[in-house]
Design a protein around this motif. Structure first.
Motif, PDB file in Angstrom:
ATOM      1  N   PHE A   1       0.832  -1.206   0.000  1.00 33.35           N
ATOM      2  CA  PHE A   1       0.000   0.000   0.000  1.00 33.35           C
ATOM      3  C   PHE A   1       0.869   1.259   0.000  1.00 33.35           C
ATOM      4  O   PHE A   1       0.469   2.277  -0.565  1.00 33.35           O
ATOM      5  N   ALA A   2       2.037   1.202   0.632  1.00 38.05           N
ATOM      6  CA  ALA A   2       2.934   2.350   0.609  1.00 38.05           C
ATOM      7  C   ALA A   2       3.389   2.647  -0.817  1.00 38.05           C
ATOM      8  O   ALA A   2       3.436   3.809  -1.242  1.00 38.05           O
ATOM      9  N   VAL A   3       3.717   1.600  -1.560  1.00 36.13           N
ATOM     10  CA  VAL A   3       4.115   1.782  -2.960  1.00 36.13           C
ATOM     11  C   VAL A   3       2.961   2.367  -3.768  1.00 36.13           C
ATOM     12  O   VAL A   3       3.147   3.283  -4.589  1.00 36.13           O
ATOM     13  N   LEU A   4       1.754   1.848  -3.535  1.00 32.84           N
ATOM     14  CA  LEU A   4       0.589   2.343  -4.256  1.00 32.84           C
ATOM     15  C   LEU A   4       0.332   3.813  -3.945  1.00 32.84           C
ATOM     16  O   LEU A   4       0.059   4.620  -4.862  1.00 32.84           O
ATOM     17  N   LEU A   5       0.423   4.187  -2.675  1.00 32.22           N
ATOM     18  CA  LEU A   5       0.220   5.589  -2.291  1.00 32.22           C
ATOM     19  C   LEU A   5       1.271   6.492  -2.930  1.00 32.22           C
ATOM     20  O   LEU A   5       0.960   7.601  -3.389  1.00 32.22           O
ATOM     21  N   ALA A   6       2.523   6.022  -2.967  1.00 33.02           N
ATOM     22  CA  ALA A   6       3.584   6.830  -3.562  1.00 33.02           C
ATOM     23  C   ALA A   6       3.338   7.030  -5.059  1.00 33.02           C
ATOM     24  O   ALA A   6       3.541   8.133  -5.587  1.00 33.02           O
ATOM     25  N   ILE A   7       2.891   5.977  -5.748  1.00 34.92           N
ATOM     26  CA  ILE A   7       2.618   6.087  -7.182  1.00 34.92           C
ATOM     27  C   ILE A   7       1.491   7.084  -7.439  1.00 34.92           C
ATOM     28  O   ILE A   7       1.591   7.951  -8.322  1.00 34.92           O
ATOM     29  N   ILE A   8       0.405   6.969  -6.644  1.00 30.13           N
ATOM     30  CA  ILE A   8      -0.718   7.901  -6.814  1.00 30.13           C
ATOM     31  C   ILE A   8      -0.266   9.326  -6.523  1.00 30.13           C
ATOM     32  O   ILE A   8      -0.653  10.277  -7.218  1.00 30.13           O
ATOM     33  N   GLY A   9       0.570   9.503  -5.496  1.00 30.04           N
ATOM     34  CA  GLY A   9       1.066  10.833  -5.173  1.00 30.04           C
ATOM     35  C   GLY A   9       1.883  11.433  -6.310  1.00 30.04           C
ATOM     36  O   GLY A   9       1.723  12.613  -6.648  1.00 30.04           O
ATOM     37  N   VAL A  10       2.770  10.636  -6.907  1.00 28.40           N
ATOM     38  CA  VAL A  10       3.577  11.123  -8.025  1.00 28.40           C
ATOM     39  C   VAL A  10       2.693  11.481  -9.217  1.00 28.40           C
ATOM     40  O   VAL A  10       2.903  12.504  -9.885  1.00 28.40           O
ATOM     41  N   ILE A  11       1.693  10.640  -9.485  1.00 33.57           N
ATOM     42  CA  ILE A  11       0.786  10.913 -10.608  1.00 33.57           C
ATOM     43  C   ILE A  11       0.048  12.225 -10.399  1.00 33.57           C
ATOM     44  O   ILE A  11      -0.103  13.033 -11.325  1.00 33.57           O
ATOM     45  N   ARG A  12      -0.399  12.467  -9.163  1.00 31.15           N
ATOM     46  CA  ARG A  12      -1.120  13.707  -8.893  1.00 31.15           C
ATOM     47  C   ARG A  12      -0.200  14.922  -9.054  1.00 31.15           C
ATOM     48  O   ARG A  12      -0.634  15.977  -9.518  1.00 31.15           O
ATOM     49  N   LEU A  13       1.053  14.781  -8.674  1.00 34.32           N
ATOM     50  CA  LEU A  13       1.982  15.893  -8.818  1.00 34.32           C
ATOM     51  C   LEU A  13       2.316  16.182 -10.285  1.00 34.32           C
ATOM     52  O   LEU A  13       2.477  17.332 -10.680  1.00 34.32           O
TER      53      LEU A  13
END
Length: 359
Positions: free
Chosen positions: A216-228
């Motif tokens: 889930f940490a990896v998933l959150l990081a990916i979503i965060g990068v996409i949003r940025l």
């Protein structure tokens, strides 16, 4: 204070429960207020509105934790110490009793369910005022604002509907965030209580919980990068990446604990099968030897390492002192270098202050 996860400010005991404010909540508030101050009057950021919803967040956190405490007392369990951070109670890996795994799961679920109930009730109430609460966890239109809308337009700032809508939104976010099965969120506590339950036949000291948290940490990081990168003007990217990093740090901390033997207190089904199944046949309760859980073991080893370092330091000082005394005996005190003079004075003072044992 050597453990950064425990850095917090004590607020005393409330209804018998120790309450502290974690440093992450302080950092979060400071960042939001600083951003509102620098951007005051520009766009959707307003200092008074930021102060208002931060106050509502404090109230939402209090109600969220009240759900945990009420469930603990209802199930005759000792409430956990509360360390408030922006998403609830900041908790690391803790021992889970097999005998009370279901109760532990219920206590962990009580907070998110309390937040969900409040969000649902307030959301329905807003409908009667022809308003709609914000369901997007990143705010209305991804802007970070949890203000409700009336006929598609934001409600009047700092009005009653605005306050109710923001409070509903914050409770909704607390519920969604704590569904993530990773510490320090409630979802991580729920998962560990489930893995400690007697219904599982596999080893609970496995890697299911930390690896799920890491996923889930990896998933959150990916979503965060996409949003940025792809959602210009949207918020939540940095917050998601920060949460992912925090979860990864907690996973590494937990993995070290698991390498030292895990942190579940009891054996399978809460019985000791070391003597075979005959251990269930006795009429009286079987008293098993104390098993030190991993958290206590980690603390003991850290204390032992500290004592060993202190002993090594004292032994080195004694050897150096013997060398200096031998030099004084052979050449006189005037032969000592300035550094040796300072060392002699410092260590001699420490020895004089050392308490003498009564013989």
């Amino acid at each position: 204070m050597s453990d950064p996860f425990s850095w917090s400010i004590n607020l005393g005991r409330w209804a018998g429960v120790p309450v502290r404010v974690h440093f992450l909540l302080i950092v979060f508030v400071v960042v939001k207020l600083l951003g509102a101050t620098l951007l005051n009057g520009e766009g959707d950021v307003d200092l008074l509105e930021t102060l208002a919803w931060l106050g509502l967040l404090a109230l939402a956190l209090g109600v969220h934790e009240l759900g945990h405490v009420a469930a603990s007392y209802r199930l005759d369990m000792e409430p956990d110490e509360i360390r408030l951070w922006p998403l609830g109670n900041f908790q690391g890996p803790q021992p889970v009793s097999v005998a009370r795994a279901r109760e532990s799961m219920a206590v962990a679920l009580a907070g998110p369910l309390t937040s969900l109930s409040l969000a649902a009730i307030l959301g329905v109430g807003l409908l009667f005022a022809d308003a709609r609460m914000t369901l997007n966890p990143f705010g209305s239109g991804g802007s970070g604002s949890g203000a409700p809308t009336i006929a598609g337009e934001p409600a009047e700032a700092l009005g009653a509907i605005w306050m109710v809508g923001w409070f509903a939104y914050l409770n909704w976010v607390l519920f969604l965030a704590n569904l993530i099965p990773a510490l320090p969120l409630d979802g991580g506590r729920v998962l560990r209580a489930y893995l400690a339950g007697p219904s599982l036949t596999s080893s609970r000291d496995g890697l299911i919980a930390p690896w799920m948290a890491r996923s889930f940490a990896v998933l959150l990081a990916i979503i965060g990068v996409i949003r940025l990168l792809f959602f210009s003007g949207s918020t939540g990217g940095f917050e998601l990446i920060g949460l992912a990093i925090l979860i990864e740090l907690m996973v590494r901390f937990e993995m070290r604990m698991l390498e030292e033997g895990g942190f579940y207190e009891d054996n399978l089904f809460g019985y000791d099968f070391s003597e075979g199944y005959t251990s269930l046949e006795g009429s009286g309760p079987v008293v098993r030897p104390y098993r030190e859980n991993a958290l206590a073991r980690w603390r003991r080893r850290r204390s032992e390492a500290r004592r060993q370092r202190q002993s090594s330091k004292e032994a080195a000082e004694e050897r150096r002192m013997d060398e200096i005394l031998a030099k004084i005996h052979e050449q006189g005190r005037d032969a000592l270098t300035p550094e040796e003079q300072r060392f002699l004075t410092r260590v001699s003072t420490k020895y004089r202050k050392r308490p003498r044992s009564k013989g």
